[in-house]
Design an enzyme around this catalytic site. Structure first.
Site, PDB file in Angstrom:
ATOM      1  N   GLY A   8       0.836  -1.207   0.000  1.00  0.00           N
ATOM      2  CA  GLY A   8       0.000   0.000   0.000  1.00  0.00           C
ATOM      3  C   GLY A   8       0.868   1.253   0.000  1.00  0.00           C
ATOM      4  O   GLY A   8       0.526   2.265   0.617  1.00  0.00           O
ATOM      5  N   GLY A  11      -0.553   4.891  -0.929  1.00  0.00           N
ATOM      6  CA  GLY A  11      -1.689   5.436  -0.185  1.00  0.00           C
ATOM      7  C   GLY A  11      -1.323   6.612   0.706  1.00  0.00           C
ATOM      8  O   GLY A  11      -0.223   7.174   0.608  1.00  0.00           O
ATOM      9  N   GLN A  12      -2.242   6.955   1.592  1.00  0.00           N
ATOM     10  CA  GLN A  12      -2.096   8.152   2.424  1.00  0.00           C
ATOM     11  C   GLN A  12      -0.823   8.110   3.276  1.00  0.00           C
ATOM     12  O   GLN A  12      -0.076   9.082   3.322  1.00  0.00           O
ATOM     13  CB  GLN A  12      -3.321   8.287   3.339  1.00  0.00           C
ATOM     14  CG  GLN A  12      -3.329   9.565   4.159  1.00  0.00           C
ATOM     15  CD  GLN A  12      -4.239   9.482   5.381  1.00  0.00           C
ATOM     16  OE1 GLN A  12      -4.771   8.433   5.731  1.00  0.00           O
ATOM     17  NE2 GLN A  12      -4.440  10.614   6.027  1.00  0.00           N
ATOM     18  N   ILE A  34      -0.734  -1.793  -6.115  1.00  0.00           N
ATOM     19  CA  ILE A  34      -1.648  -2.587  -6.946  1.00  0.00           C
ATOM     20  C   ILE A  34      -1.889  -1.857  -8.260  1.00  0.00           C
ATOM     21  O   ILE A  34      -1.714  -0.629  -8.344  1.00  0.00           O
ATOM     22  CB  ILE A  34      -3.002  -2.869  -6.242  1.00  0.00           C
ATOM     23  CG1 ILE A  34      -3.631  -1.568  -5.715  1.00  0.00           C
ATOM     24  CG2 ILE A  34      -2.832  -3.894  -5.126  1.00  0.00           C
ATOM     25  CD1 ILE A  34      -5.061  -1.715  -5.250  1.00  0.00           C
ATOM     26  N   ILE A  54      -2.379  -7.556  -1.646  1.00  0.00           N
ATOM     27  CA  ILE A  54      -2.384  -8.178  -0.312  1.00  0.00           C
ATOM     28  C   ILE A  54      -3.263  -9.426  -0.251  1.00  0.00           C
ATOM     29  O   ILE A  54      -3.086 -10.275   0.621  1.00  0.00           O
ATOM     30  CB  ILE A  54      -2.801  -7.141   0.764  1.00  0.00           C
ATOM     31  CG1 ILE A  54      -2.450  -7.650   2.156  1.00  0.00           C
ATOM     32  CG2 ILE A  54      -4.283  -6.804   0.664  1.00  0.00           C
ATOM     33  CD1 ILE A  54      -2.427  -6.617   3.223  1.00  0.00           C
ATOM     34  N   TYR A 142     -14.693  -1.095   9.587  1.00  0.00           N
ATOM     35  CA  TYR A 142     -13.304  -0.639   9.760  1.00  0.00           C
ATOM     36  C   TYR A 142     -12.813  -0.997  11.164  1.00  0.00           C
ATOM     37  O   TYR A 142     -11.743  -1.583  11.340  1.00  0.00           O
ATOM     38  CB  TYR A 142     -13.267   0.874   9.543  1.00  0.00           C
ATOM     39  CG  TYR A 142     -11.902   1.504   9.653  1.00  0.00           C
ATOM     40  CD1 TYR A 142     -10.923   1.277   8.697  1.00  0.00           C
ATOM     41  CD2 TYR A 142     -11.600   2.369  10.709  1.00  0.00           C
ATOM     42  CE1 TYR A 142      -9.678   1.878   8.792  1.00  0.00           C
ATOM     43  CE2 TYR A 142     -10.360   2.975  10.810  1.00  0.00           C
ATOM     44  CZ  TYR A 142      -9.409   2.730   9.845  1.00  0.00           C
ATOM     45  OH  TYR A 142      -8.183   3.327   9.944  1.00  0.00           O
ATOM     46  N   LYS A 146      -9.990  -3.713  12.522  1.00  0.00           N
ATOM     47  CA  LYS A 146      -8.826  -3.232  13.288  1.00  0.00           C
ATOM     48  C   LYS A 146      -8.713  -3.960  14.635  1.00  0.00           C
ATOM     49  O   LYS A 146      -7.614  -4.301  15.064  1.00  0.00           O
ATOM     50  CB  LYS A 146      -8.894  -1.714  13.491  1.00  0.00           C
ATOM     51  CG  LYS A 146      -8.659  -0.907  12.214  1.00  0.00           C
ATOM     52  CD  LYS A 146      -7.295  -1.181  11.614  1.00  0.00           C
ATOM     53  CE  LYS A 146      -7.011  -0.384  10.360  1.00  0.00           C
ATOM     54  NZ  LYS A 146      -5.792  -0.834   9.656  1.00  0.00           N
TER      55      LYS A 146
HETATM   56  N1  SER Z   1      -8.500   8.337   9.745  1.00  0.00           N
HETATM   57  C1  SER Z   1      -9.270   7.125   9.875  1.00  0.00           C
HETATM   58  C2  SER Z   1     -10.658   7.315   9.406  1.00  0.00           C
HETATM   59  O1  SER Z   1     -11.164   8.405   9.581  1.00  0.00           O
HETATM   60  C3  SER Z   1      -9.288   6.655  11.288  1.00  0.00           C
HETATM   61  O2  SER Z   1      -8.204   5.851  11.549  1.00  0.00           O
HETATM   62  O3  SER Z   1     -11.246   6.417   8.923  1.00  0.00           O
END
Ligand code: SER
Length: 319
Positions: A8, A11-12, A34, A54, A142, A146
């Site tokens: 990744g 990405g950010q 990717i 991944i 999400y 996690k």
């Molecule tokens: N920055 C993330 C989100 O807002 C949180 O870990 O989804």
């Protein structure tokens, strides 16, 4: 020498972390990407890049063998709001992907960093100065990935001795790669709009506090925890870390110090607002401070000054 694979990498977090790792270590720092998210510019020019999906364990294993990788930064994920729109894909990337990474790490003896998040917490978690060890009962996909990711990473450490470590990142703010699909994104967008138009339509209600961090501190944390003396680590997956906590009114007032005519108006997005309200107002990061000397550099005012001057220079064109 250190050989690192960043999954990744475009990405950010990855687009900045990969370059920072290349500055610090002289081994192979491999930018995994990717198709459709190819590395460009400095990221492409400063080191090797490989396609690493991944969800494809053999592809990960192939790149790990080719470059004799000893550390994997697993940064593949969908952020919170996007994961609510695509929960099945969020699970596939977050859990099946993590399982692949951990299996490769077990077989080939790699250390693994997989970011966790304030998203592990939920409505029943204490909101203020949220402790390190407390209730984790998120109601977002999400957050579910996690929490499960933290547990699975600890399991691989305890059961197989894989060197897994992680931090719970708060909202990350940067002028380089945009986040895309997160609940804390407003705190990035507000700077872009301040520079572009002087006006921001905010999807998060006034009075909603969340933890935040400027990207240089986040990069430092991701590197520092992997370099920490393992004998000092009581926790592993994952440490609370924070740099500041604010609501939209406070960040807007801080921006007004430098752009006096800046205005904010509220059009609250119910999905993002519900997620934001389920997250802590502020984290207690004492364990990270004690176990591996975590300490952020940037507070809100330092970050605002830097963000605005960088965006003014680049004309706020990235977003
Ligand atoms: N920055 C993330 C989100 O807002 C949180 O870990 O989804």
């Amino acid at each position: 020498m250190k050989n690192v694979l960043i999954i990744g990498s475009t990405g950010q977090i990855g687009s900045e972390l990969t370059i920072e790792l290349r500055k610090r270590y002289n081994g192979h720092i491999v930018a995994g990407y990717i198709t459709g998210a190819e590395p460009k510019g400095e990221l492409l020019e400063t080191g090797p890049a490989e396609i690493v999906d991944i969800t494809d364990k053999e592809q990960i294993a192939g790149v790990v063998s080719k470059y004799r990788i000893d550390t994997i930064y697993n940064l593949a994920a969908l952020l919170s709001a996007v994961a609510e729109a695509k929960p099945q894909l969020a699970w596939k990337i977050g859990m099946e992907g993590l399982f692949n990474v951990l299996e490769v790490a077990r077989e080939k003896n790699c250390a693994v960093f997989t970011p966790s998040s304030i998203g592990v917490f939920g409505n029943n978690t204490p909101k203020d100065k949220t402790p390190q060890d407390t209730i984790r009962n998120p109601r977002t996909m999400y957050g579910v990935t996690k929490v499960a990711g933290e547990l699975l990473s600890d399991y691989y450490h305890i059961r197989f001795g894989v060197d897994t470590r992680s931090v719970r990142f708060p909202g990350l703010i940067s002028y380089v790669a945009p986040p895309g699909g997160g609940t804390t994104d407003y705190a990035v967008d507000i700077y872009y709009e301040a520079v572009k138009s002087g006006h921001f339509i905010c999807p998060i209600a006034a009075g909603t506090f969340m933890d935040m961090m400027y990207m240089p501190d986040a990069l430092h944390a991701a590197i520092q925890i992997m370099e920490a003396d393992p004998s000092q680590l009581v926790h592993r997956n994952a440490f609370n870390i924070t740099a500041m906590s604010f609501d939209p009114e406070i960040i807007a007032a801080n921006i007004r110090k430098y752009i006096p005519g800046f205005t904010i108006e509220y059009r609250v997005d119910p999905l993002r607002q519900a997620i934001a309200e389920s997250w802590p107002n502020s984290l207690d990061d004492t364990c990270a401070r004690n176990e591996w000397d975590w300490k952020p550099v940037y507070d809100l005012d330092m970050m605002t000054k830097d963000m605005l001057s960088k965006l003014q220079k680049q004309g706020a064109v990235n977003r």
